[in-house]
Scaffold this motif. Structure first.
Motif, mmCIF file in Angstrom:
data_model
loop_
_atom_site.group_PDB
_atom_site.id
_atom_site.type_symbol
_atom_site.label_atom_id
_atom_site.label_comp_id
_atom_site.label_asym_id
_atom_site.label_seq_id
_atom_site.Cartn_x
_atom_site.Cartn_y
_atom_site.Cartn_z
ATOM 1 N N ASP A 147 0.987 -1.189 -0.041
ATOM 2 C CA ASP A 147 -0.181 -0.017 0.044
ATOM 3 C C ASP A 147 0.843 1.212 -0.011
ATOM 4 N N ILE A 148 1.777 1.480 -0.498
ATOM 5 C CA ILE A 148 2.755 2.597 -0.876
ATOM 6 C C ILE A 148 2.020 3.495 -2.113
ATOM 7 N N THR A 149 1.961 4.543 -1.919
ATOM 8 C CA THR A 149 1.676 5.582 -3.028
ATOM 9 C C THR A 149 2.774 6.119 -3.560
ATOM 10 N N TYR A 150 2.470 6.113 -4.856
ATOM 11 C CA TYR A 150 3.442 6.444 -6.026
ATOM 12 C C TYR A 150 3.687 8.063 -5.742
ATOM 13 N N THR A 151 5.096 8.265 -5.674
ATOM 14 C CA THR A 151 5.543 9.536 -5.524
ATOM 15 C C THR A 151 5.977 10.277 -6.932
#
Ligand code: ACO
Length: 378
Positions: A369-373
């Motif tokens: 669940d890491i968001t795209y930076t």
């Protein structure tokens, strides 16, 4: 959900059911199709043992003659393969040359008729027959010479030594070389055999199977160790230097090449046979000071690490044998491959008989669940 324990190196996890070879690492026993390695080394030949491994039974006289005849008459490589090899850099490692050449064979024989016994047999014959020719051809071409044509009147091992050295070998040397091939032909589920079986399980062609296994065999923890043994013996230089050298390696927890084995916790039976062959060679062709050094290394390592089950493996004495035959150090592993190709092919055939594609699992230890930076905010 089933929870499985992760075992680095898959230690102790069966990757196949196999009736090809058997190792008892505590007792130092190795059998091919149930026959002890010591007996095969004494009584068999490399081609007969290859037949045994691939087809499961010792051949009759007629079967063996037919197999030898086919191998003899398939030793030549295509001019286009030879020309391709000519363009390889002479500074390249012969294992890389062999891997590329074995893969290139697949371009010329791309039929891939895996259900046809004739296709299986043709592929087996072609690979066992041509791999020695390709190893010898690269050796001569990197020296700037033309490759030597195989000689149909010579036996398998004598022909290889002839192609390599451009002269007929001494019969004792040829016999000993043949025994070395028997000792290296097969060894249960090692890294290169596993690699061969994984590749085979995708139903690709046998040339890809062998090329992938050659790539795996080349590493210093596997077939490449025999080269490093010779480098180590040369670096030690004298019997007096052995103890401090070994103690220093042990102190900094470095591996002593040619020792230790995932399965054997006693001296590898192949090392015992190879040591005996080395002694026969030295008796006929003169002593070798590196053998004295090697024996002292064995003594000191046994004293220091024997309690941990660290003893000589197959690579410890094989280099000394090949060195005495005048074979360059970087050909030791390709020679291992010349032998092992028959073992890989036995596993290829066995894998095809009850194939299921290899698709293990993994233990995921990454994030979720890491968001795209966006790139300008990193
Ligand atoms: N020298 C010194 N110590 C060793 C050696 C060695 N050659 N081999 C193993 N050990 C020690 C390890 O340091 C380790 O000790 P620790 O428990 O105190 O940490 C213990 O014995 C177990 O060693 P592992 O590396 O975990 O054993 P593994 O089964 O993973 O490795 C291998 C086997 C790769 C063959 C290893 O013994 C090695 O690197 N040997 C040297 C390279 C070599 O000779 N390879 C050829 C193998 S034969 C073949 O492939 C044809």
């Amino acid at each position: 959900m089933m929870v499985c324990e992760y075992k680095p190196g898959l230690e102790g996890i069966p990757a196949a059911q196999s009736s090809i070879s058997y190792v008892d690492g505590q007792k130092g026993i190795l059998e091919y199709r149930g026959i002890r390695i010591e007996e095969l080394a004494e009584k068999s030949t490399f081609l007969e043992t290859a037949y045994l491994l691939i087809w499961g039974e010792l051949p009759s006289k007629e079967e063996l003659e037919a197999f030898e005849h086919e191998i003899r008459h398939h030793r030549r490589i295509k001019y286009r393969i030879r020309d391709m090899m000519k363009s390889f850099p002479e500074s390249g490692h012969p294992m890389d040359a062999l891997q590329a050449s074995a893969a290139a064979l697949g371009l010329f024989y791309s039929l891939r008729d895996l259900h046809n016994p004739a296709y299986i047999r043709d592929s087996v014959v072609r690979l066992i027959a041509t791999i020695p020719t390709m190893v010898a051809a690269f050796q001569l071409m990197r020296k700037g010479n033309d490759p030597v044509r195989p000689r149909d009147d010579l036996d398998y091992s004598a022909n290889f030594l002839y192609m390599l050295n451009e002269q007929e070998p001494d019969p004792l040397a040829a016999k000993i070389f043949d025994i070395c091939l028997i000792l290296h032909v097969e060894h249960t589920m090692n890294a290169s055999t596993f690699s061969a079986r994984v590749t085979a399980s995708t139903l690709t062609d046998p040339y890809a199977v062998v090329a992938s296994a050659v790539g795996t065999l080349g590493g210093p923890l596997h077939g490449g160790a025999n080269e490093e043994v010779i480098q180590m013996l040369e670096e030690i230089g004298s019997v007096e230097n052995v103890r401090p050298y070994v103690e220093e390696l042990i102190q900094r927890k470095a591996k002593i090449m040619g020792f230790g084995h995932r399965v054997y916790k006693v001296k590898d039976p192949r090392a015992t046979i190879l040591q005996n062959l080395a002694e026969q060679l030295f008796a006929k062709f003169g002593a070798d000071k590196y053998y004295d050094i090697a024996q002292e290394v064995e003594r000191v390592v046994e004293e220091k690490l024997g309690s941990k089950g660290i003893y000589p493996n197959v690579d410890f004495y094989s280099g000394l044998v090949y060195r005495k035959m005048g074979i360059p150090t970087d050909l030791f592993t390709p020679i291992f491959a010349i032998a092992r190709v028959a073992g890989w092919l036995a596993h290829w055939k066995e894998q095809l008989a009850e194939n299921r594609i290899f698709r293990p699992t993994q233990v995921y230890n990454g994030k979720h669940d890491i968001t795209y930076t966006p790139i300008d905010q990193r």
